[in-house]
Design a protein around this motif. Structure first.
Motif, short mmCIF file in Angstrom:
data_model
loop_
_atom_site.label_atom_id
_atom_site.label_comp_id
_atom_site.label_asym_id
_atom_site.label_seq_id
_atom_site.Cartn_x
_atom_site.Cartn_y
_atom_site.Cartn_z
N ALA A 47 34.60 59.43 35.54
CA ALA A 47 34.32 58.95 36.90
C ALA A 47 33.88 57.49 36.88
O ALA A 47 34.28 56.70 37.74
N GLU A 48 33.05 57.11 35.91
CA GLU A 48 32.60 55.72 35.82
C GLU A 48 33.76 54.78 35.50
O GLU A 48 33.86 53.69 36.06
N PHE A 53 37.68 50.44 37.43
CA PHE A 53 39.02 49.93 37.74
C PHE A 53 39.23 49.81 39.25
O PHE A 53 39.80 48.82 39.73
N LYS A 54 38.79 50.78 40.00
CA LYS A 54 38.99 50.77 41.45
C LYS A 54 38.19 49.68 42.13
O LYS A 54 38.69 49.01 43.04
N ARG A 55 36.96 49.47 41.70
CA ARG A 55 36.08 48.49 42.33
C ARG A 55 36.67 47.08 42.24
O ARG A 55 36.84 46.40 43.24
#
Length: 79
Positions: A47-48, A53-55
């Motif tokens: 999850a981290e 990557f998404k942030r």
């Protein structure tokens, strides 16, 4: 839609991998989703890693292309 920014997303993912010392083993960017296979230190949960990557990619793409947010995405962001 993602094909419009495919090259930039790949670069942003490479930057994120370098920043957090991850290795991108495989990456495939499709029109509406991305497959990313990452090798990372066990100190990071899946999850981290996804958040990392998404942030970075989401903020950067929407800052560069605000019209994409209005046209394709909800107010909360790219991802």
């Amino acid at each position: 839609m993602l094909e419009l920014v495919q090259d930039e997303l790949a670069e942003l993912f490479e930057e994120t991998a370098e920043q957090f010392d991850h290795e991108i083993v495989s990456m495939e960017i499709d029109s509406d989703h991305i497959h990313l296979f990452v090798e990372a230190d066990s100190k990071w949960s899946p999850a981290e890693i996804a958040k990392q990557f998404k942030r970075h990619s989401g903020r950067t793409i929407l800052k560069r292309y605000p019209e994409l947010k209005q046209r394709y995405f909800c107010p909360s962001g790219l991802w």
